[in-house]
Scaffold this active site. Structure first.
Site, mmCIF file in Angstrom:
data_model
loop_
_atom_site.group_PDB
_atom_site.id
_atom_site.type_symbol
_atom_site.label_atom_id
_atom_site.label_comp_id
_atom_site.label_asym_id
_atom_site.label_seq_id
_atom_site.Cartn_x
_atom_site.Cartn_y
_atom_site.Cartn_z
ATOM 1 N N SER A 1 -0.242 8.758 0.486
ATOM 2 C CA SER A 1 1.460 8.997 1.047
ATOM 3 C C SER A 1 1.427 10.247 1.499
ATOM 4 C CB SER A 1 2.283 8.935 -0.203
ATOM 5 O OG SER A 1 3.711 9.330 -0.130
ATOM 6 N N TYR B 1 4.399 10.997 -9.108
ATOM 7 C CA TYR B 1 3.904 10.329 -7.733
ATOM 8 C C TYR B 1 3.247 11.333 -6.732
ATOM 9 C CZ TYR B 1 4.360 7.090 -3.834
ATOM 10 O OH TYR B 1 3.902 6.375 -2.733
HETATM 11 P P1 NAD Z 1 5.417 -3.224 -3.355
HETATM 12 O O1 NAD Z 1 6.281 -2.881 -4.590
HETATM 13 O O2 NAD Z 1 5.765 -3.936 -2.236
HETATM 14 O O3 NAD Z 1 4.021 -3.686 -3.785
HETATM 15 C C1 NAD Z 1 3.215 -3.083 -4.841
HETATM 16 C C2 NAD Z 1 2.298 -4.117 -5.447
HETATM 17 O O4 NAD Z 1 1.458 -3.571 -6.324
HETATM 18 C C3 NAD Z 1 3.094 -5.343 -6.054
HETATM 19 O O5 NAD Z 1 2.527 -6.568 -5.594
HETATM 20 C C4 NAD Z 1 2.991 -5.100 -7.657
HETATM 21 O O6 NAD Z 1 2.953 -6.363 -8.305
HETATM 22 C C5 NAD Z 1 1.475 -4.461 -7.583
HETATM 23 N N1 NAD Z 1 1.023 -3.791 -8.670
HETATM 24 C C6 NAD Z 1 1.855 -2.832 -9.592
HETATM 25 N N2 NAD Z 1 1.517 -2.463 -10.536
HETATM 26 C C7 NAD Z 1 0.149 -2.851 -10.744
HETATM 27 C C8 NAD Z 1 -0.841 -2.899 -11.428
HETATM 28 N N3 NAD Z 1 -0.856 -2.108 -12.530
HETATM 29 N N4 NAD Z 1 -2.048 -3.591 -10.972
HETATM 30 C C9 NAD Z 1 -2.211 -4.532 -9.996
HETATM 31 N N5 NAD Z 1 -1.038 -4.383 -9.153
HETATM 32 C C10 NAD Z 1 0.234 -3.666 -9.576
HETATM 33 O O7 NAD Z 1 4.770 -1.551 -3.164
HETATM 34 P P2 NAD Z 1 4.212 -1.060 -1.357
HETATM 35 O O8 NAD Z 1 5.471 -0.035 -0.921
HETATM 36 O O9 NAD Z 1 3.859 -1.877 -0.750
HETATM 37 O O10 NAD Z 1 3.328 -0.102 -2.103
HETATM 38 C C11 NAD Z 1 1.894 -0.066 -2.011
HETATM 39 C C12 NAD Z 1 1.140 1.210 -2.001
HETATM 40 O O11 NAD Z 1 1.665 1.944 -0.812
HETATM 41 C C13 NAD Z 1 1.427 2.038 -3.348
HETATM 42 O O12 NAD Z 1 0.360 2.682 -3.731
HETATM 43 C C14 NAD Z 1 2.583 2.957 -2.726
HETATM 44 O O13 NAD Z 1 2.622 4.257 -3.399
HETATM 45 C C15 NAD Z 1 2.151 3.415 -1.166
HETATM 46 N N6 NAD Z 1 2.943 3.817 -0.510
HETATM 47 C C16 NAD Z 1 4.291 3.246 -0.077
HETATM 48 C C17 NAD Z 1 4.910 3.807 0.834
HETATM 49 C C18 NAD Z 1 6.282 2.987 1.055
HETATM 50 O O14 NAD Z 1 7.282 3.991 1.749
HETATM 51 N N7 NAD Z 1 6.594 1.916 0.821
HETATM 52 C C19 NAD Z 1 4.837 5.076 1.313
HETATM 53 C C20 NAD Z 1 3.697 5.577 0.963
HETATM 54 C C21 NAD Z 1 2.703 4.977 0.149
#
Ligand code: NAD
Length: 260
Positions: free
Chosen positions: A142, A155
């Protein structure tokens, strides 16, 4: 860039960023594994992409469970005969000020982001080393792998930690042709972020519109969210890159929020 016949495991791919990476990889010819805590959602996502099921597989996997990770990766290797790409993407967000951050929440955050990355990496490296055709490990970091924000102690700590793990994998994996890199997205409008907007508004005493404009997108060059496709195209580039020249790096995709 294509991933014809490559096998890619993407954790947390039942939703958001991971789900779109699975689509982009599938469209570029890969066999994809949607590994997620939520098996029903993983199965639905796999069926949507690949109704025949020939090039896709849904796996129930809590990335914090050593047993589930080992069993899930073994099942993938047995079905597809190897693993070429791991995208360690599963993640959640918990926001609270440090002085009241619950220890249980701290441990949960580090377990999902760091234990999950370690366990899936270890399981996949064994397969990649044994098959002898190299591989690519991609961590979903991130901007918070480089930068800090209030309320996000666990985080920010975890996302910084992924860069350290990535660099070690790059050094150890090189002899086996395994590369490792981190993608560092800015804010992407997924369920993870939708949930955070009202939480941050409450914690910071501002409107939701202000959170979006003056917290999340304030430092970008154009006031725009990063999209799931921006992140997935970067993940495709990193997965398909042909040599060890691009390894141990972290690439920021954030509309200029963070410039390195
Ligand atoms: P999201 O909530 O849409 O998807 C996350 C997925 O992870 C879900 O399907 C959930 O069921 C799964 N999950 C959660 N805990 C889990 C576990 N213990 N084991 C297996 N699966 C698990 O979120 P997203 O925004 O797509 O985030 C995905 C990644 O991207 C994360 O690591 C997040 O930190 C990172 N990220 C997101 C953003 C943003 O702005 N959305 C920005 C930077 C980084």
């Amino acid at each position: 860039m294509n991933l014809q016949d490559k096998v890619a495991v993407i954790t947390g791919a039942a939703s958001g960023i991971g789900k779109h990476i699975a689509k982009v990889y599938f469209d570029s010819g890969a066999r994809i594994v949607i590994a997620d805590l939520d098996l029903k959602a993983a199965e639905t996502a796999a069926r949507e992409l690949d109704p025949s099921g020939e090039r896709s597989m849904a796996v129930a996997m809590n990335v914090t469970s050593e047993e589930e990770v080992e069993a899930g990766i073994a099942a993938v290797a047995a079905r597809f005969g190897g693993i070429d790409v791991l995208v360690s993407n599963a993640g959640i967000q918990i926001v609270a000020p440090l002085e009241s951050f619950a220890f249980a929440d701290w441990k949960k955050m580090l377990a999902i982001h760091l234990d999950g990355a370690f366990l899936t990496t270890r399981a996949c490296l064994k397969v990649m080393y044994a098959q002898g055709r190299g591989g690519s490990v991609i961590y979903m970091g991130s901007v918070h792998s480089k930068e800090a924000s209030p309320l996000k102690s666990a985080y920010v700590t975890a996302k910084h930690g992924l860069i350290g793990l990535c660099k070690v994998v790059a050094k150890e994996g090189a002899a086996h042709g395994v590369r490792a890199n981190v993608i560092c997205p800015g804010f992407v409008r997924t369920p993870l972020v939708e949930k955070q907007i009202p939480e941050q508004a409450k914690a910071l005493g501002m409107s939701e519109a202000d959170v979006v404009k003056n917290v999340m997108l304030k430092e970008t060059v154009d006031g725009e969210f990063t999209t799931v496709d921006d992140v997935a195209q970067t993940a495709l580039f990193l997965a398909a890159f042909p040599s060890n020249a691009l390894t141990g790096q972290s690439i920021v995709v954030s509309h200029g929020w963070f410039m390195q």
